[in-house]
Motif scaffolding. Structure first.
Motif, short mmCIF file in Angstrom:
data_model
loop_
_atom_site.label_atom_id
_atom_site.label_comp_id
_atom_site.label_asym_id
_atom_site.label_seq_id
_atom_site.Cartn_x
_atom_site.Cartn_y
_atom_site.Cartn_z
N CYS A 33 0.83 -1.21 0.00
CA CYS A 33 0.00 0.00 0.00
C CYS A 33 0.86 1.26 0.00
CB CYS A 33 -0.95 0.00 1.19
SG CYS A 33 -2.18 -1.32 1.14
N GLY A 34 1.81 1.34 0.93
CA GLY A 34 2.62 2.54 1.06
C GLY A 34 3.59 2.78 -0.08
N VAL A 35 4.18 1.71 -0.62
CA VAL A 35 5.18 1.85 -1.69
C VAL A 35 4.55 1.66 -3.06
CG1 VAL A 35 7.33 0.90 -2.63
CG2 VAL A 35 7.07 1.18 -0.17
N LEU A 36 3.78 0.57 -3.23
CA LEU A 36 3.22 0.27 -4.56
C LEU A 36 1.90 0.97 -4.84
CD1 LEU A 36 4.05 -3.53 -4.95
CD2 LEU A 36 5.35 -1.55 -5.76
N GLY A 37 1.27 1.54 -3.82
CA GLY A 37 0.08 2.35 -4.04
C GLY A 37 -1.25 1.61 -3.99
N ALA A 38 -1.27 0.38 -3.50
CA ALA A 38 -2.55 -0.32 -3.35
C ALA A 38 -3.34 0.29 -2.21
CB ALA A 38 -2.30 -1.81 -3.08
N VAL A 39 -4.62 -0.04 -2.15
CA VAL A 39 -5.50 0.42 -1.10
C VAL A 39 -6.02 -0.81 -0.36
CG1 VAL A 39 -7.71 1.57 -0.62
CG2 VAL A 39 -6.19 2.46 -2.40
N GLU A 40 -5.97 -0.78 0.97
CA GLU A 40 -6.51 -1.88 1.75
C GLU A 40 -8.03 -1.81 1.73
OE1 GLU A 40 -6.63 -3.55 6.32
OE2 GLU A 40 -4.86 -2.41 5.71
N LEU A 41 -8.67 -2.89 1.28
CA LEU A 41 -10.13 -2.94 1.22
C LEU A 41 -10.72 -3.45 2.52
CD1 LEU A 41 -10.57 -4.41 -2.37
CD2 LEU A 41 -10.62 -2.01 -1.66
N TYR A 42 -10.13 -4.52 3.07
CA TYR A 42 -10.59 -5.06 4.34
C TYR A 42 -9.55 -6.01 4.90
CZ TYR A 42 -12.08 -9.10 1.50
OH TYR A 42 -12.12 -10.15 0.65
N ARG A 43 -9.73 -6.31 6.19
CA ARG A 43 -8.85 -7.23 6.90
C ARG A 43 -9.73 -8.18 7.71
NH1 ARG A 43 -3.46 -5.33 9.99
NH2 ARG A 43 -3.69 -3.73 8.41
N MET A 44 -9.32 -9.45 7.78
CA MET A 44 -10.06 -10.46 8.54
C MET A 44 -9.09 -11.26 9.39
SD MET A 44 -12.61 -11.88 5.55
CE MET A 44 -13.26 -13.18 6.59
N GLY A 45 -9.48 -11.54 10.63
CA GLY A 45 -8.69 -12.40 11.47
C GLY A 45 -8.14 -11.68 12.68
N PRO A 46 -7.39 -12.45 13.47
CA PRO A 46 -6.95 -13.80 13.18
C PRO A 46 -8.11 -14.80 13.22
CG PRO A 46 -6.18 -13.14 15.34
CD PRO A 46 -6.85 -11.96 14.73
N MET A 47 -8.04 -15.77 12.33
CA MET A 47 -8.99 -16.88 12.28
C MET A 47 -8.20 -18.12 12.68
SD MET A 47 -11.00 -15.91 8.77
CE MET A 47 -9.55 -15.40 7.85
N ASP A 48 -8.61 -18.74 13.77
CA ASP A 48 -7.85 -19.84 14.36
C ASP A 48 -8.68 -21.11 14.36
OD1 ASP A 48 -6.36 -21.54 16.00
OD2 ASP A 48 -5.79 -19.93 17.36
N ALA A 49 -8.13 -22.16 13.76
CA ALA A 49 -8.82 -23.46 13.71
C ALA A 49 -9.18 -23.94 15.10
CB ALA A 49 -7.95 -24.50 13.01
N ALA A 50 -8.37 -23.60 16.10
CA ALA A 50 -8.63 -24.04 17.47
C ALA A 50 -9.91 -23.44 18.04
CB ALA A 50 -7.45 -23.67 18.37
N ASP A 51 -10.37 -22.32 17.46
CA ASP A 51 -11.58 -21.66 17.94
C ASP A 51 -12.81 -22.02 17.14
OD1 ASP A 51 -10.00 -20.32 19.81
OD2 ASP A 51 -9.67 -18.61 18.45
N MET A 52 -12.67 -22.86 16.13
CA MET A 52 -13.78 -23.18 15.24
C MET A 52 -14.18 -24.64 15.42
SD MET A 52 -12.37 -21.30 11.86
CE MET A 52 -12.15 -19.56 11.77
N PRO A 53 -15.46 -24.93 15.27
CA PRO A 53 -15.89 -26.32 15.45
C PRO A 53 -15.37 -27.22 14.33
CG PRO A 53 -17.72 -24.95 14.69
CD PRO A 53 -16.56 -24.03 14.96
N THR A 54 -15.17 -28.48 14.68
CA THR A 54 -14.77 -29.45 13.66
C THR A 54 -16.00 -29.87 12.87
OG1 THR A 54 -15.03 -31.27 15.21
CG2 THR A 54 -12.82 -30.33 15.00
N GLY A 55 -15.75 -30.35 11.67
CA GLY A 55 -16.85 -30.81 10.82
C GLY A 55 -17.28 -32.21 11.20
N PRO A 56 -18.35 -32.70 10.58
CA PRO A 56 -18.85 -34.04 10.86
C PRO A 56 -17.82 -35.14 10.58
CG PRO A 56 -20.26 -32.91 9.25
CD PRO A 56 -19.13 -32.00 9.60
N ASP A 57 -16.86 -34.83 9.69
CA ASP A 57 -15.82 -35.82 9.36
C ASP A 57 -14.61 -35.73 10.29
OD1 ASP A 57 -14.74 -33.42 8.52
OD2 ASP A 57 -14.42 -34.05 6.44
N GLY A 58 -14.65 -34.82 11.27
CA GLY A 58 -13.57 -34.70 12.25
C GLY A 58 -12.48 -33.71 11.86
N ARG A 59 -12.51 -33.23 10.62
CA ARG A 59 -11.49 -32.26 10.21
C ARG A 59 -11.79 -30.89 10.83
NH1 ARG A 59 -11.26 -31.89 4.02
NH2 ARG A 59 -13.50 -31.87 4.33
N ASP A 60 -10.71 -30.15 11.15
CA ASP A 60 -10.95 -28.80 11.64
C ASP A 60 -11.36 -27.90 10.47
OD1 ASP A 60 -8.65 -27.32 10.51
OD2 ASP A 60 -7.41 -28.27 12.04
#
Length: 164
Positions: A33-60
């Motif tokens: 942004c500062g050097v190349l001139g992009a504009v930040e549209l939005y930011r998300m996170g932190p998103m942590d697998a430890a805070d999210m429920p696992t799926g029916p197949d057991g995967r996070d």
């Protein structure tokens, strides 16, 4: 029309964004942004697998949705003046992930190319701001005759290309 089907059911595709993983999101935003001139549209996170429920197949959640088990990530979407969008992602987990950028010849290797008026002047300007240039490619034959291209690494070692 994006998302519609044609030609026997083949969907229509339009590029929405390109994503790249960076070692430090705040530093990457300062550069892109500062050097190349992009504009930040939005930011998300932190998103942590430890805070999210696992799926029916057991995967996070992260493994099921982004293919990285136990991930913790923060991302930002940026846009350049021509509308091109790049998603910058910082992973804080899992431990043991590869931390060296891929070479252009590696599977998954890539670069972002920027069109500039003067490749050598842009390279010199970026070099003063922490980038590392390779040698310029002076194209003297073929469909790009008379053009100059130059690969340059951003401050994190990720490949960029300058083209005129």
């Amino acid at each position: 029309m994006t998302g519609t089907t044609r030609d026997g059911g083949r969907p229509s595709f339009t590029v929405d964004h390109v994503s790249r993983t960076v070692p430090d999101l705040d530093q990457a935003l300062a550069f892109y942004c500062g050097v190349l001139g992009a504009v930040e549209l939005y930011r998300m996170g932190p998103m942590d697998a430890a805070d999210m429920p696992t799926g029916p197949d057991g995967r996070d959640w992260m493994e099921a949705h982004v293919g990285v088990q136990g991930a913790c990530l923060t991302l930002a979407m940026i846009a350049f003046g021509d509308g091109a969008r790049v998603q910058l992602v910082q992973y804080d987990r899992p431990d043991g992930r590869w931390t060296e950028p891929p070479l252009n010849c590696d599977i998954g290797g890539h670069h972002i190319a920027f069109r500039v008026d003067d490749v050598l002047a842009a390279a010199a300007w970026l070099t003063e701001r922490g980038c590392t240039p390779l040698d310029a490619i002076e194209i003297d034959a073929g469909p790009l005759a008379g053009k100059t291209n130059l690969y340059i690494q951003d401050p994190f070692g990720l490949q960029l290309e300058l083209v005129d």
